[in-house]
Write a protein that holds these residues in place. Structure first.
Motif, PDB file in Angstrom:
ATOM      1  N   ARG A   1       0.821  -1.309   0.187  1.00 19.25           N
ATOM      2  CA  ARG A   1       0.085  -0.017   0.020  1.00 19.25           C
ATOM      3  C   ARG A   1       0.790   1.414   0.142  1.00 19.25           C
ATOM      4  O   ARG A   1       0.422   2.209  -0.770  1.00 19.25           O
ATOM      5  CB  ARG A   1      -0.944   0.184   1.115  1.00 19.25           C
ATOM      6  CG  ARG A   1      -1.935   1.207   1.128  1.00 19.25           C
ATOM      7  CD  ARG A   1      -2.907   0.874   2.238  1.00 19.25           C
ATOM      8  NE  ARG A   1      -4.054   1.960   2.465  1.00 19.25           N
ATOM      9  CZ  ARG A   1      -3.898   3.166   2.724  1.00 19.25           C
ATOM     10  NH1 ARG A   1      -2.831   3.608   3.452  1.00 19.25           N
ATOM     11  NH2 ARG A   1      -4.893   4.019   2.704  1.00 19.25           N
TER      12      ARG A   1
ATOM     13  N   VAL B   1      -7.631  -6.746   3.558  1.00 13.55           N
ATOM     14  CA  VAL B   1      -8.503  -5.808   4.437  1.00 13.55           C
ATOM     15  C   VAL B   1      -7.730  -4.992   5.549  1.00 13.55           C
ATOM     16  O   VAL B   1      -7.941  -3.978   5.917  1.00 13.55           O
ATOM     17  CB  VAL B   1      -9.634  -6.806   4.886  1.00 13.55           C
ATOM     18  CG1 VAL B   1     -10.730  -5.815   5.710  1.00 13.55           C
ATOM     19  CG2 VAL B   1     -10.577  -7.104   3.712  1.00 13.55           C
ATOM     20  N   GLU B   2      -6.845  -5.870   6.540  1.00 10.37           N
ATOM     21  CA  GLU B   2      -6.173  -5.344   7.346  1.00 10.37           C
ATOM     22  C   GLU B   2      -5.423  -4.183   7.109  1.00 10.37           C
ATOM     23  O   GLU B   2      -5.258  -3.258   7.733  1.00 10.37           O
ATOM     24  CB  GLU B   2      -5.494  -6.311   7.996  1.00 10.37           C
ATOM     25  CG  GLU B   2      -4.841  -5.763   9.556  1.00 10.37           C
ATOM     26  CD  GLU B   2      -4.110  -6.778   9.964  1.00 10.37           C
ATOM     27  OE1 GLU B   2      -3.409  -6.607  10.872  1.00 10.37           O
ATOM     28  OE2 GLU B   2      -4.330  -8.082  10.055  1.00 10.37           O
TER      29      GLU B   2
ATOM     30  N   GLY C   1      -8.359  -1.737   4.219  1.00 12.65           N
ATOM     31  CA  GLY C   1      -9.620  -1.490   4.634  1.00 12.65           C
ATOM     32  C   GLY C   1     -10.680  -2.210   3.767  1.00 12.65           C
ATOM     33  O   GLY C   1     -10.389  -2.245   2.534  1.00 12.65           O
ATOM     34  N   ILE C   2     -11.944  -2.456   4.467  1.00 10.85           N
ATOM     35  CA  ILE C   2     -12.709  -3.399   3.607  1.00 10.85           C
ATOM     36  C   ILE C   2     -13.499  -2.381   2.377  1.00 10.85           C
ATOM     37  O   ILE C   2     -13.800  -3.133   1.459  1.00 10.85           O
ATOM     38  CB  ILE C   2     -13.854  -3.970   4.642  1.00 10.85           C
ATOM     39  CG1 ILE C   2     -14.516  -5.057   3.828  1.00 10.85           C
ATOM     40  CG2 ILE C   2     -14.762  -2.904   5.150  1.00 10.85           C
ATOM     41  CD1 ILE C   2     -15.293  -5.767   4.703  1.00 10.85           C
ATOM     42  N   ASP C   3     -13.645  -1.362   2.563  1.00 12.52           N
ATOM     43  CA  ASP C   3     -14.138  -0.494   1.467  1.00 12.52           C
ATOM     44  C   ASP C   3     -13.179  -0.328   0.272  1.00 12.52           C
ATOM     45  O   ASP C   3     -13.755   0.088  -0.706  1.00 12.52           O
ATOM     46  CB  ASP C   3     -14.289   1.000   2.119  1.00 12.52           C
ATOM     47  CG  ASP C   3     -15.364   1.029   3.129  1.00 12.52           C
ATOM     48  OD1 ASP C   3     -15.919   0.214   3.266  1.00 12.52           O
ATOM     49  OD2 ASP C   3     -15.505   2.338   3.737  1.00 12.52           O
ATOM     50  N   ALA C   4     -11.883  -0.793   0.255  1.00 16.77           N
ATOM     51  CA  ALA C   4     -11.012  -0.376  -0.842  1.00 16.77           C
ATOM     52  C   ALA C   4     -11.025  -1.736  -1.516  1.00 16.77           C
ATOM     53  O   ALA C   4     -10.078  -1.899  -2.724  1.00 16.77           O
ATOM     54  CB  ALA C   4      -9.659  -0.047  -0.140  1.00 16.77           C
TER      55      ALA C   4
ATOM     56  N   THR D   1      -6.874   4.530  -2.445  1.00 15.58           N
ATOM     57  CA  THR D   1      -8.208   5.545  -1.870  1.00 15.58           C
ATOM     58  C   THR D   1      -9.452   4.691  -2.415  1.00 15.58           C
ATOM     59  O   THR D   1      -9.771   4.803  -3.750  1.00 15.58           O
ATOM     60  CB  THR D   1      -7.933   6.957  -2.596  1.00 15.58           C
ATOM     61  OG1 THR D   1      -6.642   7.318  -2.116  1.00 15.58           O
ATOM     62  CG2 THR D   1      -9.065   7.613  -1.963  1.00 15.58           C
ATOM     63  N   PRO D   2     -10.278   4.235  -1.601  1.00 13.97           N
ATOM     64  CA  PRO D   2     -11.448   3.392  -1.822  1.00 13.97           C
ATOM     65  C   PRO D   2     -12.375   4.492  -2.809  1.00 13.97           C
ATOM     66  O   PRO D   2     -12.551   5.785  -2.368  1.00 13.97           O
ATOM     67  CB  PRO D   2     -12.394   3.243  -0.609  1.00 13.97           C
ATOM     68  CG  PRO D   2     -11.049   3.309   0.471  1.00 13.97           C
ATOM     69  CD  PRO D   2      -9.992   4.281   0.074  1.00 13.97           C
TER      70      PRO D   2
ATOM     71  N   GLN E   1     -17.286  -5.933   0.266  1.00 17.72           N
ATOM     72  CA  GLN E   1     -18.444  -5.708   1.148  1.00 17.72           C
ATOM     73  C   GLN E   1     -20.039  -6.270   0.184  1.00 17.72           C
ATOM     74  O   GLN E   1     -20.757  -6.701   1.065  1.00 17.72           O
ATOM     75  CB  GLN E   1     -18.785  -4.241   1.453  1.00 17.72           C
ATOM     76  CG  GLN E   1     -17.990  -3.711   2.444  1.00 17.72           C
ATOM     77  CD  GLN E   1     -18.316  -2.396   2.950  1.00 17.72           C
ATOM     78  OE1 GLN E   1     -18.483  -1.473   1.958  1.00 17.72           O
ATOM     79  NE2 GLN E   1     -17.945  -2.186   4.260  1.00 17.72           N
TER      80      GLN E   1
END
Length: 259
Positions: free
Chosen positions: A165, A193-194, A197-200, A219-220, A254
């Motif tokens: 990342r 995800v860790e 982030g799950i949104d990404a 950037t999600p 998600q």
């Protein structure tokens, strides 16, 4: 291919190839295919999962490609590296542990020589991606790190994905090939995800061969479907990738979890 920084030096597998039905395949001392090339179209992408590794194009304004930097962790048969350099014409860097793989790609798989827009670095990916020179400058990161047994990703920790990342520019994406049992896939996705982030995180359905490509955004965002379809149609017409078909098998994580 790469090994963790703390691992001792190991003997690298022998590299060879096989030809069948107009396709050349790369092997690392076993029958497992580590990459392939259509002999009559050496810069096209033959395998479905490798085509899906280009899904970051769905999140990219084509007008920005002239300024892009793509990076591959794991050279394989050089397919993604060749496509990014020759078809997309973007600055391209590949990181590969085994110098025999680079020799094979140059001798058997039409990988061009390094130039002002192409560089192959022989290094351990786990260490090389911590080099400050790569931080924040990669616009598309493609991770396909399997050993000669193709059992599980060689680098697959939350710390590794966090390092990935840190390579990415603000609007960049990472695509990762996951192959193997569903439990292994789920653990790998949890680590992504860790880090992101799950949104990404987005994921394809598995291919028939069992490869699942996962995409993570620096950037999600949630582009509207009509925007994704417009991009997919452009990708398909410009580079002959089945991008409109991707949209039927590709969703935010998600959404997949709540389905």
């Amino acid at each position: 291919m790469a090994r963790p920084k703390s691992a001792p030096a190991v003997e690298l597998p022998e590299v060879n190839f096989s030809d069948y039905g107009g396709v050349r395949c790369l092997h690392l001392g076993t029958e497992w295919i580590q990459g392939s090339m259509i002999l009559d179209a050496p810069y096209d992408i033959e395998l479905e999962y490798v085509q899906r590794m280009m899904a970051w194009l769905l999140f990219t304004d084509p007008a920005r490609l002239t300024r892009f930097h793509a990076m591959q962790l794991g050279l394989g048969a050089g397919t993604l590296t060749k496509f990014c350099r020759k078809k997309l014409r973007v600055t391209t860097t590949a990181i590969e542990l085994n110098p025999q793989v680079l020799h094979a790609c140059r001798g058997w798989f039409k990988l061009p020589a390094d130039d002002s827009k192409l560089r192959v670095v022989i290094a351990d990916a786990a260490e090389e991606i911590r080099n400050p020179m790569w931080q924040g400058v990669v616009d598309a990161l493609q991770v396909d790190l399997y050993d000669h047994e193709a059992a599980a990703p060689v680098l697959d920790s939350a710390e590794f994905y966090a390092d990935c990342r840190r390579l990415l520019s603000d609007d960049a994406c990472m695509t990762v090939n996951l192959f193997g049992r569903s439990s292994s896939y789920e653990r790998s996705v949890e680590k992504m995800v860790e880090a992101f982030g799950i949104d990404a995180v987005w994921a394809f359905k598995p291919t028939r061969e069992g490869n699942t490509v996962v995409l993570a955004q620096r950037t999600p965002s949630r582009p509207k479907r009509e925007v994704l379809m417009e991009r997919a149609e452009f990708i398909q017409s410009r580079w002959d990738l089945p991008a409109t078909k991707w949209l039927r098998a590709f969703k935010p994580l998600q959404t997949k979890l709540s389905a």
